[in-house]
Motif scaffolding. Structure first.
Motif, mmCIF file in Angstrom:
data_model
loop_
_atom_site.group_PDB
_atom_site.id
_atom_site.type_symbol
_atom_site.label_atom_id
_atom_site.label_comp_id
_atom_site.label_asym_id
_atom_site.label_seq_id
_atom_site.Cartn_x
_atom_site.Cartn_y
_atom_site.Cartn_z
ATOM 1 N N ASP A 66 24.867 -85.287 -96.241
ATOM 2 C CA ASP A 66 24.487 -83.879 -96.090
ATOM 3 C C ASP A 66 25.714 -82.969 -95.998
ATOM 4 O O ASP A 66 26.706 -83.304 -95.342
ATOM 5 N N VAL A 67 25.601 -81.819 -96.643
ATOM 6 C CA VAL A 67 26.647 -80.809 -96.499
ATOM 7 C C VAL A 67 26.416 -80.107 -95.168
ATOM 8 O O VAL A 67 25.361 -79.533 -94.922
ATOM 9 N N ILE A 68 27.423 -80.174 -94.282
ATOM 10 C CA ILE A 68 27.320 -79.572 -92.955
ATOM 11 C C ILE A 68 27.796 -78.130 -92.981
ATOM 12 O O ILE A 68 27.222 -77.246 -92.350
ATOM 13 N N TRP A 69 28.873 -77.921 -93.722
ATOM 14 C CA TRP A 69 29.484 -76.582 -93.757
ATOM 15 C C TRP A 69 30.165 -76.408 -95.091
ATOM 16 O O TRP A 69 30.734 -77.364 -95.640
ATOM 17 N N LEU A 70 30.078 -75.216 -95.634
ATOM 18 C CA LEU A 70 30.822 -74.931 -96.855
ATOM 19 C C LEU A 70 31.392 -73.529 -96.765
ATOM 20 O O LEU A 70 30.719 -72.594 -96.341
ATOM 21 N N ASN A 71 32.649 -73.426 -97.150
ATOM 22 C CA ASN A 71 33.324 -72.138 -97.206
ATOM 23 C C ASN A 71 33.805 -71.959 -98.636
ATOM 24 O O ASN A 71 34.479 -72.834 -99.182
ATOM 25 N N ALA A 72 33.434 -70.869 -99.256
ATOM 26 C CA ALA A 72 33.822 -70.669 -100.654
ATOM 27 C C ALA A 72 34.112 -69.208 -100.912
ATOM 28 O O ALA A 72 33.486 -68.331 -100.318
ATOM 29 N N ASP A 73 35.061 -68.968 -101.777
ATOM 30 C CA ASP A 73 35.412 -67.600 -102.120
ATOM 31 C C ASP A 73 35.965 -67.573 -103.537
ATOM 32 O O ASP A 73 36.931 -68.271 -103.840
ATOM 33 N N PRO A 74 35.356 -66.782 -104.421
ATOM 34 C CA PRO A 74 35.887 -66.702 -105.778
ATOM 35 C C PRO A 74 37.092 -65.787 -105.902
ATOM 36 O O PRO A 74 37.666 -65.652 -106.976
ATOM 37 N N GLN A 75 37.459 -65.129 -104.804
ATOM 38 C CA GLN A 75 38.615 -64.218 -104.853
ATOM 39 C C GLN A 75 39.522 -64.488 -103.655
ATOM 40 O O GLN A 75 39.723 -63.626 -102.812
ATOM 41 N N MET A 76 40.072 -65.696 -103.594
ATOM 42 C CA MET A 76 40.901 -66.062 -102.444
ATOM 43 C C MET A 76 42.235 -65.335 -102.500
ATOM 44 O O MET A 76 42.720 -64.958 -103.563
ATOM 45 N N GLY A 77 42.848 -65.187 -101.312
ATOM 46 C CA GLY A 77 44.148 -64.539 -101.235
ATOM 47 C C GLY A 77 45.249 -65.561 -101.049
ATOM 48 O O GLY A 77 44.996 -66.747 -100.844
ATOM 49 N N GLY A 78 46.497 -65.080 -101.124
ATOM 50 C CA GLY A 78 47.648 -65.951 -100.890
ATOM 51 C C GLY A 78 48.138 -66.591 -102.164
ATOM 52 O O GLY A 78 47.374 -67.223 -102.869
ATOM 53 N N ASP A 79 49.432 -66.391 -102.445
ATOM 54 C CA ASP A 79 50.035 -67.033 -103.617
ATOM 55 C C ASP A 79 50.389 -68.461 -103.210
ATOM 56 O O ASP A 79 51.343 -68.669 -102.450
ATOM 57 N N VAL A 80 49.609 -69.418 -103.707
ATOM 58 C CA VAL A 80 49.752 -70.807 -103.243
ATOM 59 C C VAL A 80 51.070 -71.451 -103.671
ATOM 60 O O VAL A 80 51.373 -72.566 -103.281
ATOM 61 N N ARG A 81 51.872 -70.710 -104.441
ATOM 62 C CA ARG A 81 53.176 -71.245 -104.875
ATOM 63 C C ARG A 81 54.259 -70.955 -103.830
ATOM 64 O O ARG A 81 55.406 -71.333 -104.013
ATOM 65 N N THR A 82 53.882 -70.240 -102.755
ATOM 66 C CA THR A 82 54.852 -69.928 -101.697
ATOM 67 C C THR A 82 54.330 -70.429 -100.351
ATOM 68 O O THR A 82 53.112 -70.526 -100.157
ATOM 69 N N PRO A 83 55.230 -70.744 -99.399
ATOM 70 C CA PRO A 83 54.771 -71.231 -98.088
ATOM 71 C C PRO A 83 53.872 -70.220 -97.383
ATOM 72 O O PRO A 83 52.867 -70.597 -96.782
ATOM 73 N N GLU A 84 54.210 -68.925 -97.462
ATOM 74 C CA GLU A 84 53.400 -67.904 -96.785
ATOM 75 C C GLU A 84 52.004 -67.830 -97.416
ATOM 76 O O GLU A 84 50.991 -67.720 -96.717
ATOM 77 N N GLY A 85 51.993 -67.904 -98.744
ATOM 78 C CA GLY A 85 50.715 -67.839 -99.454
ATOM 79 C C GLY A 85 49.854 -69.050 -99.163
ATOM 80 O O GLY A 85 48.638 -68.940 -98.976
ATOM 81 N N ALA A 86 50.483 -70.221 -99.105
ATOM 82 C CA ALA A 86 49.739 -71.445 -98.817
ATOM 83 C C ALA A 86 49.150 -71.391 -97.413
ATOM 84 O O ALA A 86 48.030 -71.840 -97.166
ATOM 85 N N GLN A 87 49.936 -70.800 -96.465
ATOM 86 C CA GLN A 87 49.446 -70.662 -95.088
ATOM 87 C C GLN A 87 48.211 -69.767 -95.052
ATOM 88 O O GLN A 87 47.205 -70.077 -94.402
ATOM 89 N N LYS A 88 48.281 -68.668 -95.789
ATOM 90 C CA LYS A 88 47.147 -67.745 -95.837
ATOM 91 C C LYS A 88 45.932 -68.424 -96.471
ATOM 92 O O LYS A 88 44.803 -68.319 -95.974
ATOM 93 N N ARG A 89 46.167 -69.159 -97.562
ATOM 94 C CA ARG A 89 45.070 -69.811 -98.274
ATOM 95 C C ARG A 89 44.379 -70.844 -97.381
ATOM 96 O O ARG A 89 43.152 -70.908 -97.323
ATOM 97 N N VAL A 90 45.184 -71.662 -96.692
ATOM 98 C CA VAL A 90 44.586 -72.696 -95.833
ATOM 99 C C VAL A 90 43.798 -72.056 -94.700
ATOM 100 O O VAL A 90 42.702 -72.519 -94.348
ATOM 101 N N GLY A 91 44.341 -70.954 -94.157
ATOM 102 C CA GLY A 91 43.614 -70.223 -93.116
ATOM 103 C C GLY A 91 42.256 -69.756 -93.621
ATOM 104 O O GLY A 91 41.246 -69.859 -92.926
ATOM 105 N N GLN A 92 42.230 -69.284 -94.858
ATOM 106 C CA GLN A 92 40.957 -68.825 -95.441
ATOM 107 C C GLN A 92 40.017 -69.996 -95.700
ATOM 108 O O GLN A 92 38.815 -69.911 -95.470
ATOM 109 N N LEU A 93 40.586 -71.101 -96.191
ATOM 110 C CA LEU A 93 39.750 -72.258 -96.529
ATOM 111 C C LEU A 93 39.065 -72.844 -95.299
ATOM 112 O O LEU A 93 37.920 -73.278 -95.362
ATOM 113 N N LEU A 94 39.804 -72.887 -94.167
ATOM 114 C CA LEU A 94 39.256 -73.520 -92.964
ATOM 115 C C LEU A 94 38.507 -72.541 -92.061
ATOM 116 O O LEU A 94 37.970 -72.930 -91.019
ATOM 117 N N ASP A 95 38.452 -71.279 -92.473
ATOM 118 C CA ASP A 95 37.784 -70.259 -91.664
ATOM 119 C C ASP A 95 36.294 -70.592 -91.513
ATOM 120 O O ASP A 95 35.588 -70.758 -92.502
#
Lengths: 205, 231
Positions: free
Chosen positions: B186-215
């Protein structure tokens, strides 16, 4: 083919497009005959878990799903005539789809379906696993099964279809789902719907 | 929460879900599925191996740094080999399809299926328990991000498109994360966004992205601690 819209990139585009909000889903009533694709092709669902999409992929087709098109797709093709592709053309200039011919026999229809999918899904990983004679819409037709996956995705999808050519027009129902869980979970319902298919006269407009 | 009828919700939790209180549960984090590339003027999504490798490393490091879940121990697994590896790849792909379906038919309010208007009734099937057997975990966390940055040609097309009233999507920045019950699928929780933020090619962007993903992940600390850390 509509399955292509479910790529991740296109899903994002779909969600971002305001007009997509107008696309709607209607519940299919259990045990009640339903005319699909605004034609005489009529089927009856054995359970009340199906939803039909108001956005039809082409004038002669219609899509139903239980859990979402990425997970179970029941597609109806009704009255495809000579010279028409079975899916809507996406890139007619560079990748034209093969066309149905009213003189096609059952094995030709299977080959047409395979070739159309290879082009629409841009995949070389498509195999027809079985082909056998079967009744469909009260006519001698064909039942076939297939398996495919698309580029850069490990998900294997299985499908089963019933098709027949009647008075020079193609009628077909296909069920497609991931091979893990979803195909087995939906195939009994899909077969019952295929078994129920009849071709009724279309009321005059 | 949606602000208009066609709004998109960011995440959904299975109604009534709570981690068992009589023991500390185990969550296993599978290697994130990360894809980074370029979106050309013609709409072609071209993968970029260097960007993908960089983003994968940054995102994995950030998840390991900021993975705390109350009431659960979190562990990470590498990529298994042989039969286990094939099975995980298949379930990761199935998760992608299930997440796609939830994003389109549950989180996007205007596109809900009549037969699934309420709750969060999606599953990967009971066969996923093979992953529980292989990892000893109760729950599995899957993550996916797909970025395609607009090429210079696409940016030009955007400008010309705007002049003529034609919308050209500047790039793709889709991401989702999901918690799966590895006993039932069973799917317990799902977080999805078609317009995520953060440039994943940089440490700051990756931090922002992970924060959004686990929100919104059940058991995650909310707002105050996250804000305090960043300040």
């Amino acid at each position: 083919m509509i399955r292509r819209i479910l790529s991740f990139a296109a899903a994002a585009a779909l969600l971002l497009a305001p007009q997509s909000a107008t696309a709607g889903w209607k519940a299919i009533a259990q045990g009640k005959p339903i005319a699909v694709a605004k034609t005489g092709l009529t089927v009856t669902a054995p359970s009340g878990v199906w939803n039909r999409w108001s956005l039809r992929p082409s004038k002669k087709s219609e899509l139903w799903t239980k859990d979402g098109l990425a997970l179970n797709e029941l597609a109806f093709y009704s009255g495809v005539t000579s010279g028409e592709p079975i899916f809507r053309e996406v890139d007619k200039k560079n990748s034209p789809l093969p066309k149905f011919n009213s003189k096609m026999l059952a094995p030709d229809v299977v080959a047409l379906f395979e070739a159309s999918n290879r082009i629409a899904l841009k995949t070389s990983l498509f195999s027809v696993d079985s082909v056998e004679p079967a009744q469909f819409v009260g006519q001698p037709g064909v039942r076939f099964t297939f398996t495919y996956s698309v580029q850069n995705n490990d998900l294997v999808r299985k499908g089963e279809a019933r098709a027949a050519v009647l008075r020079g027009q193609l009628y077909m129902i296909t069920f497609i789902a991931p091979s893990i869980y979803y195909f087995d979970n939906g195939i009994a319902d899909a077969r019952a719907i295929m078994d129920s298919a009849v071709l009724l006269p279309v009321a005059a407009k | 929460m949606p602000t208009v009828a066609a709004a998109q919700e960011r995440h959904a939790v299975r109604p009534g879900f709570a981690y068992p209180k009589d023991r500390e549960v185990k969550i296993v984090v599978f290697r994130p599925d990360v894809r980074v590339g370029t979106l050309t003027a013609g709409g072609l999504d071209e993968p970029n191996a260097d960007w993908t490798a960089t983003a994968r490393t940054l995102i994995a490091a950030e998840i390991e740094r900021a993975h705390g879940v109350q009431g659960a121990t979190v562990s990470f697994v590498g990529e298994p080999e042989g039969e286990d590896g094939v099975r995980l790849a298949q379930y990761r792909a199935l998760f992608g399809a299930v997440a796609d379906a939830i994003m389109i038919h549950r989180l996007f309010v205007g596109n809900r299926l009549q037969s699934k208007k309420e709750g969060l009734d999606w599953t990967l099937g009971e066969g996923v328990s093979a992953l529980a057997d292989a990892t000893g975990a109760d729950y599995g966390l899957f993550l996916f991000t797909h970025d395609a940055y607009g090429s210079s040609g696409r940016k030009a097309a955007q400008i010309f498109g705007a002049m003529f009233g034609v919308a050209v999507i500047p790039g793709i920045h889709v991401g989702y994360a999901g918690l799966i019950d590895l006993k039932t699928g069973d799917v317990i929780w799902l977080n999805a966004d078609p317009q995520m933020g953060g440039d994943v090619r940089t440490p700051e962007g990756a931090q922002k992205r992970v924060g959004q993903l686990l929100d919104g992940l059940p058991g995650r600390p909310v707002e105050a601690p996250a804000t305090a850390k960043r300040n």
